[in-house]
Design a protein around this motif. Structure first.
Motif, PDB file in Angstrom:
ATOM      1  N   ALA A  34       0.267  -1.373  -0.092  1.00  0.00           N
ATOM      2  CA  ALA A  34       0.505   0.516  -0.083  1.00  0.00           C
ATOM      3  C   ALA A  34       1.148   1.356  -0.247  1.00  0.00           C
ATOM      4  O   ALA A  34       1.624   0.986   1.126  1.00  0.00           O
ATOM      5  N   ARG A  35       0.777   2.205  -0.588  1.00  0.00           N
ATOM      6  CA  ARG A  35       1.548   3.228  -1.187  1.00  0.00           C
ATOM      7  C   ARG A  35       0.052   4.606  -0.903  1.00  0.00           C
ATOM      8  O   ARG A  35      -0.883   4.237  -2.125  1.00  0.00           O
ATOM      9  N   ALA A  36      -0.003   5.280   0.168  1.00  0.00           N
ATOM     10  CA  ALA A  36      -0.487   6.534   0.652  1.00  0.00           C
ATOM     11  C   ALA A  36       0.025   8.090  -0.337  1.00  0.00           C
ATOM     12  O   ALA A  36       1.086   8.242  -0.049  1.00  0.00           O
ATOM     13  N   ASP A  37      -1.318   8.138  -1.301  1.00  0.00           N
ATOM     14  CA  ASP A  37      -1.037   9.950  -1.706  1.00  0.00           C
ATOM     15  C   ASP A  37      -2.166  10.514  -0.390  1.00  0.00           C
ATOM     16  O   ASP A  37      -2.997  11.014  -1.514  1.00  0.00           O
ATOM     17  N   HIS A  38      -1.562  11.105   0.145  1.00  0.00           N
ATOM     18  CA  HIS A  38      -2.404  12.475   1.652  1.00  0.00           C
ATOM     19  C   HIS A  38      -2.377  13.352   0.110  1.00  0.00           C
ATOM     20  O   HIS A  38      -3.894  13.667   0.860  1.00  0.00           O
ATOM     21  N   SER A  39      -1.911  13.623  -0.762  1.00  0.00           N
ATOM     22  CA  SER A  39      -2.345  14.893  -1.337  1.00  0.00           C
ATOM     23  C   SER A  39      -3.432  15.536  -1.507  1.00  0.00           C
ATOM     24  O   SER A  39      -4.145  16.215  -2.097  1.00  0.00           O
ATOM     25  N   ASN A  40      -3.713  13.464  -2.444  1.00  0.00           N
ATOM     26  CA  ASN A  40      -4.633  13.195  -3.136  1.00  0.00           C
ATOM     27  C   ASN A  40      -5.596  12.435  -2.861  1.00  0.00           C
ATOM     28  O   ASN A  40      -6.457  12.093  -3.720  1.00  0.00           O
ATOM     29  N   ASN A  41      -5.536  12.028  -1.921  1.00  0.00           N
ATOM     30  CA  ASN A  41      -6.345  11.275  -0.902  1.00  0.00           C
ATOM     31  C   ASN A  41      -6.893   9.708  -1.471  1.00  0.00           C
ATOM     32  O   ASN A  41      -7.969   9.887  -1.799  1.00  0.00           O
ATOM     33  N   ASN A  42      -5.398   9.483  -2.060  1.00  0.00           N
ATOM     34  CA  ASN A  42      -6.036   8.216  -3.300  1.00  0.00           C
ATOM     35  C   ASN A  42      -4.223   7.191  -2.818  1.00  0.00           C
ATOM     36  O   ASN A  42      -3.996   7.173  -2.073  1.00  0.00           O
ATOM     37  N   LEU A  43      -5.418   6.333  -2.610  1.00  0.00           N
ATOM     38  CA  LEU A  43      -4.205   4.709  -2.337  1.00  0.00           C
ATOM     39  C   LEU A  43      -3.986   3.655  -3.186  1.00  0.00           C
ATOM     40  O   LEU A  43      -4.731   3.015  -3.846  1.00  0.00           O
ATOM     41  N   SER A  44      -2.513   3.600  -3.878  1.00  0.00           N
ATOM     42  CA  SER A  44      -2.272   2.976  -4.611  1.00  0.00           C
ATOM     43  C   SER A  44      -1.985   1.255  -3.468  1.00  0.00           C
ATOM     44  O   SER A  44      -0.874   1.933  -2.364  1.00  0.00           O
ATOM     45  N   PHE A  45      -2.183  -0.077  -4.146  1.00  0.00           N
ATOM     46  CA  PHE A  45      -1.471  -1.003  -3.747  1.00  0.00           C
ATOM     47  C   PHE A  45      -1.438  -2.333  -5.227  1.00  0.00           C
ATOM     48  O   PHE A  45      -2.189  -2.258  -6.496  1.00  0.00           O
ATOM     49  N   ARG A  46      -0.488  -3.002  -4.490  1.00  0.00           N
ATOM     50  CA  ARG A  46      -0.960  -4.302  -5.636  1.00  0.00           C
ATOM     51  C   ARG A  46      -1.841  -5.802  -4.954  1.00  0.00           C
ATOM     52  O   ARG A  46      -1.776  -5.847  -3.592  1.00  0.00           O
ATOM     53  N   GLY A  47      -2.181  -6.345  -6.037  1.00  0.00           N
ATOM     54  CA  GLY A  47      -2.825  -8.102  -5.979  1.00  0.00           C
ATOM     55  C   GLY A  47      -1.888  -8.926  -6.388  1.00  0.00           C
ATOM     56  O   GLY A  47      -1.728  -8.723  -7.770  1.00  0.00           O
ATOM     57  N   LEU A  48      -1.956  -9.551  -5.042  1.00  0.00           N
ATOM     58  CA  LEU A  48      -1.163 -10.401  -6.276  1.00  0.00           C
ATOM     59  C   LEU A  48      -2.435 -12.107  -6.240  1.00  0.00           C
ATOM     60  O   LEU A  48      -2.808 -12.795  -5.851  1.00  0.00           O
TER      61      LEU A  48
ATOM     62  N   PHE B 107      -3.367  -1.473  -8.547  1.00  0.00           N
ATOM     63  CA  PHE B 107      -4.913  -1.129  -8.437  1.00  0.00           C
ATOM     64  C   PHE B 107      -4.615   0.396  -7.349  1.00  0.00           C
ATOM     65  O   PHE B 107      -3.356   0.342  -6.874  1.00  0.00           O
ATOM     66  N   GLU B 108      -5.542   1.164  -7.920  1.00  0.00           N
ATOM     67  CA  GLU B 108      -5.617   2.372  -6.646  1.00  0.00           C
ATOM     68  C   GLU B 108      -7.175   2.436  -6.854  1.00  0.00           C
ATOM     69  O   GLU B 108      -8.049   2.676  -7.238  1.00  0.00           O
ATOM     70  N   ALA B 109      -7.273   3.110  -5.176  1.00  0.00           N
ATOM     71  CA  ALA B 109      -8.231   3.770  -5.105  1.00  0.00           C
ATOM     72  C   ALA B 109      -8.548   5.017  -4.574  1.00  0.00           C
ATOM     73  O   ALA B 109      -7.921   5.676  -3.689  1.00  0.00           O
ATOM     74  N   LYS B 110      -9.722   5.644  -5.325  1.00  0.00           N
ATOM     75  CA  LYS B 110      -9.464   6.930  -5.201  1.00  0.00           C
ATOM     76  C   LYS B 110     -10.273   7.840  -4.620  1.00  0.00           C
ATOM     77  O   LYS B 110     -11.521   6.661  -4.024  1.00  0.00           O
ATOM     78  N   GLY B 111     -10.150   9.108  -4.310  1.00  0.00           N
ATOM     79  CA  GLY B 111     -11.443   9.852  -3.231  1.00  0.00           C
ATOM     80  C   GLY B 111     -11.688   9.776  -1.854  1.00  0.00           C
ATOM     81  O   GLY B 111     -12.422   9.708  -1.442  1.00  0.00           O
ATOM     82  N   PHE B 112     -10.639   9.456  -0.862  1.00  0.00           N
ATOM     83  CA  PHE B 112     -10.760   9.631   0.098  1.00  0.00           C
ATOM     84  C   PHE B 112     -10.988  10.165   1.543  1.00  0.00           C
ATOM     85  O   PHE B 112     -11.477  11.236   0.642  1.00  0.00           O
ATOM     86  N   LYS B 113     -12.424  10.331   2.508  1.00  0.00           N
ATOM     87  CA  LYS B 113     -12.651  11.829   2.297  1.00  0.00           C
ATOM     88  C   LYS B 113     -10.863  12.035   2.798  1.00  0.00           C
ATOM     89  O   LYS B 113      -9.803  12.341   3.969  1.00  0.00           O
ATOM     90  N   PRO B 114     -11.585  14.323   2.995  1.00  0.00           N
ATOM     91  CA  PRO B 114      -9.474  14.749   3.005  1.00  0.00           C
ATOM     92  C   PRO B 114      -9.965  14.820   4.577  1.00  0.00           C
ATOM     93  O   PRO B 114     -10.882  14.961   5.095  1.00  0.00           O
TER      94      PRO B 114
END
Length: 322
Positions: free
Chosen positions: A150-164, A181-188
């Protein structure tokens, strides 16, 4: 003879061909020559050496001799095969490129409703246990997906991660592919406005009273004097209070060093909140001698490596009887 994929039909080819069954599940009849024909063109040379594209009638003279799946680096694979044309065996191996990532990524879909329900910090901190239904339902009889990196981008509220991706029942120990994968739009963090609260504690009351009594020996206690005291080290005073969340269900927070984190307590779950190296400012102080209270205006100014604005609350220190 050569074979060329029809680029406009690549996505359709990956969605249609049973590549997984053919390549890894042992079904060598899963892909036949007829399955390939809608997605490729075959080219040969006439008697004069001029190239031409095989017509529908020509393709009737085409026979499959052998087919195999070739795995290559970076998941850039091939369907490799030989054909017999008009009873003449071709000498060259024909190859159709296959992106293994593109093939498998279509099997999974991000749950777009997941991220807007949560704050990013806690999800990233507890990942993958916190991931829940971050991926929409997929065929768990065929696939087992291990989420990681998991790699959090707190500036844009997105989370990148990998799936094996592991193939269930295929007898393979290693994942067949690793997908991004990337999950977008977490609460600021600004959404904590009106929710983040601090309640005084016995220790905070005592220390505030003792410090002000000591100062009182040399000067009168005014709002300005109190503000100067708490602004010298605002986090010191704030960490003596009890943090919490005031929303529909409420909930607790706790300090772990300089990090403010959510907890599961009394059926209330605030674990999606994780403020790494949380920094606060105290912008105002009001001393009420008659009530024995000090009211502090508190603001969250930084957490998770980014600046924060607009998250303000009030902390009332009690029993400050001088």
């Amino acid at each position: 003879m050569v074979v060329e994929p029809i680029k406009a039909k690549t996505a359709q080819m990956l969605a249609t061909l049973k590549i997984e069954d053919f390549a890894w599940r042992g079904d060598k009849d899963a892909i036949k020559l007829a399955d390939l024909l809608p997605f490729v063109t075959f080219k040969a040379s006439d008697l004069d050496g001029e190239p031409y594209t095989l017509t529908a009638e020509d393709l009737k003279q085409l026979e499959l001799v052998d087919m195999m799946y070739e795995e290559h680096g970076s998941y850039n694979d091939y369907i490799a095969f030989k054909v017999r044309y008009n009873h003449i065996l071709g000498t060259s191996v024909l190859r159709i490129p296959v992106s293994r990532r593109d093939y498998f990524v279509q099997k999974f879909e991000m749950n777009k409703d997941f991220a807007p329900q949560y704050y990013l910090g806690g999800i990233a901190h507890l990942f993958p246990a916190s991931a829940g239904e971050i991926l929409k339902g997929y065929d768990r009889k065929k696939y087992a997906v291990v989420l990681t990196d998991a790699r959090a981008d707190h500036s844009n509220n997105n989370l990148s991660f990998r799936g094996l991706v592991h193939l269930v029942g295929a007898g393979m120990e290693d994942p067949v592919v690793v997908l991004d994968f990337e999950a977008k739009g977490f609460k600021p963090l600004s959404a904590l406005q009106g929710q983040l609260t601090f309640v005084t504690s016995g220790e905070l009351n005592e220390r505030m009273r003792d410090r002000l009594k000591k100062i009182q020996k040399s000067k009168a206690i005014t709002d300005a004097v109190v503000l100067q005291l708490v602004q010298n080290n605002p986090n010191y005073w704030i960490k003596l209070a009890s943090p919490g969340i005031q929303n529909t269900y409420g909930g607790e927070l706790q300090w772990d060093g300089d990090n403010l984190e959510g907890v599961l307590s009394g059926g209330h779950d605030t674990r999606d909140i994780y403020l790494e190296d949380a920094r606060f400012a105290i912008n105002s102080a009001r001393y009420d001698k008659a009530a024995g209270t000090v009211t502090l205006g508190v603001e969250l100014i930084a957490a998770n490596g980014i600046a924060v604005s607009g998250v303000r609350t009030t902390l009332v220190v009690r029993s400050v009887n001088l």
